[in-house]
Design a protein around this motif. Structure first.
Motif, short mmCIF file in Angstrom:
data_model
loop_
_atom_site.label_atom_id
_atom_site.label_comp_id
_atom_site.label_asym_id
_atom_site.label_seq_id
_atom_site.Cartn_x
_atom_site.Cartn_y
_atom_site.Cartn_z
N THR A 133 -4.90 -1.30 -3.18
CA THR A 133 -5.59 -2.04 -4.23
C THR A 133 -6.55 -3.05 -3.63
O THR A 133 -6.41 -3.46 -2.47
N GLN A 134 -7.51 -3.46 -4.43
CA GLN A 134 -8.45 -4.51 -4.02
C GLN A 134 -8.81 -5.32 -5.26
O GLN A 134 -9.38 -4.79 -6.22
N ALA A 135 -8.45 -6.59 -5.24
CA ALA A 135 -8.78 -7.47 -6.37
C ALA A 135 -10.26 -7.81 -6.34
O ALA A 135 -10.82 -8.11 -5.27
N LYS A 136 -10.91 -7.76 -7.49
CA LYS A 136 -12.34 -8.06 -7.56
C LYS A 136 -12.71 -8.38 -9.01
O LYS A 136 -12.22 -7.72 -9.94
N ALA A 137 -13.58 -9.38 -9.20
CA ALA A 137 -14.09 -9.69 -10.53
C ALA A 137 -15.08 -8.60 -10.93
O ALA A 137 -16.07 -8.38 -10.23
N VAL A 152 0.85 -1.19 0.00
CA VAL A 152 0.00 0.00 0.00
C VAL A 152 0.88 1.24 0.00
O VAL A 152 2.09 1.17 0.28
N TYR A 153 0.29 2.36 -0.34
CA TYR A 153 1.01 3.63 -0.38
C TYR A 153 0.55 4.50 0.78
O TYR A 153 -0.66 4.71 0.98
N VAL A 154 1.50 4.99 1.57
CA VAL A 154 1.17 5.87 2.69
C VAL A 154 2.17 7.03 2.72
O VAL A 154 3.36 6.83 3.00
N ASN A 155 1.67 8.20 2.39
CA ASN A 155 2.47 9.42 2.54
C ASN A 155 3.87 9.32 1.93
O ASN A 155 4.88 9.61 2.58
N GLY A 156 3.92 8.87 0.70
CA GLY A 156 5.19 8.85 -0.02
C GLY A 156 5.93 7.54 0.00
O GLY A 156 6.93 7.38 -0.71
N ASP A 157 5.47 6.56 0.79
CA ASP A 157 6.16 5.28 0.90
C ASP A 157 5.27 4.14 0.45
O ASP A 157 4.06 4.13 0.70
N TYR A 158 5.89 3.13 -0.19
CA TYR A 158 5.21 1.88 -0.51
C TYR A 158 5.60 0.87 0.56
O TYR A 158 6.79 0.54 0.71
#
Length: 287
Positions: free
Chosen positions: A119-123, A6-12
């Protein structure tokens, strides 16, 4: 189970390591906005529209947005790459940040906003609801008056969805003064017996759906007659077809409202046609 990045304030970072301050105004006051961009074949659908609405929502709340569209696109694409996301959504949440304590007053201009994406995987294309349709139950619309701003204050929509599920439905339609405003997380539509496609006009009462706007253009290209106006629950129950639109569900047929079957109780021809056309159009314009 594979852990997301995930991305939080400039960091992965790994999702279990993602943190924001306990004094973040999004947590304390729901002082934040969000967007959801869908992903097909590893690419983004309607991204410019979502970023334009994000800018509008932030502006309406006098909230700083120190990232331009190009920077946000880079972050979205990097998250998609790192999580190998082929189909699903990218959620972006922007809050006013933390001034180090709790206070109703907006913090100073030097306070850094909080930006989180995941992100969230979903059909999406071959979802069960898209092919079989959904049942909705109506609930009173008790949300605040600025529903056109896509804020993170989603408690009442969650309550409405749970009430609908308790009633044996899949989702809810919200009703105010006898008229449908929208779904708890989507825009509501109906097709009259005369073949007129109806969805509520834009105002402070509903969210200006990005998918809604695309479907309106598709309907025009298919020479469907469209009216943007409010409609009642009774009118919808007697309609030829009903459906909802959203980034996470595309065009999804509604086959019953408060246990009253819509048409023959199966997804209608126009709903299916619009869903198929939306998927084709989305794949043509992904970035």
């Amino acid at each position: 189970m594979t852990q997301r990045t995930v991305y939080v304030n400039g960091d992965y970072v790994a999702e279990q390591d993602a943190k924001v301050s306990v004094f973040d105004r999004g947590f304390l006051l729901a002082d934040g906005v969000y967007e959801v961009s869908s992903v097909l074949d590893g690419k983004l659908i309607d991204f410019p529209g979502h970023m334009q609405r994000l800018k509008r929502s932030a502006g309406a709340l006098e909230m700083a947005l120190p990232w331009d569209e190009a920077a946000l696109l880079t972050i979205h694409r990097e998250l998609i790459r790192r999580n190998a996301l082929e189909e699903g959504m990218v959620y972006l949440q922007l809050t006013r940040g933390s001034a180090g304590d709790r206070d109703f007053d907006y913090p100073g201009a030097d306070t850094t906003p909080t930006l989180v994406l995941f992100t969230q995987a979903k059909a999406l294309v071959y979802s069960r609801s898209g092919s079989k349709g959904i049942r909705v139950a109506t609930q009173p619309d008790w949300r605040w008056a600025r529903r056109d701003i896509k804020t993170v204050q989603l408690l009442y929509p969650a309550m409405a969805k749970m009430a609908a599920k308790a009633a044996g439905a899949d989702d809810s339609w919200l009703v105010e003064s006898g008229l449908v405003t929208e779904g708890a997380s989507n825009n509501a539509w109906m097709l009259t017996q005369e073949g007129v496609l109806v969805t509520r006009e834009l105002s402070h009462s509903i969210l200006p759906g990005i998918t809604r706007a695309v479907v309106l253009k598709i309907a025009e290209s298919l020479s469907l007659r469209v009216e943007e106006r409010a409609f009642s629950v009774v009118e919808a129950q007697s309609a030829k077809e009903c459906f909802v639109t959203s980034a996470s569900s595309f065009v999804t047929p509604v086959i019953a409202i408060d246990d009253v079957k819509i048409g023959d109780g199966y997804p209608g021809e126009v709903s299916r046609q619009l869903r198929e056309a939306y998927i084709v159009e989305s794949r043509r314009r992904v970035i």
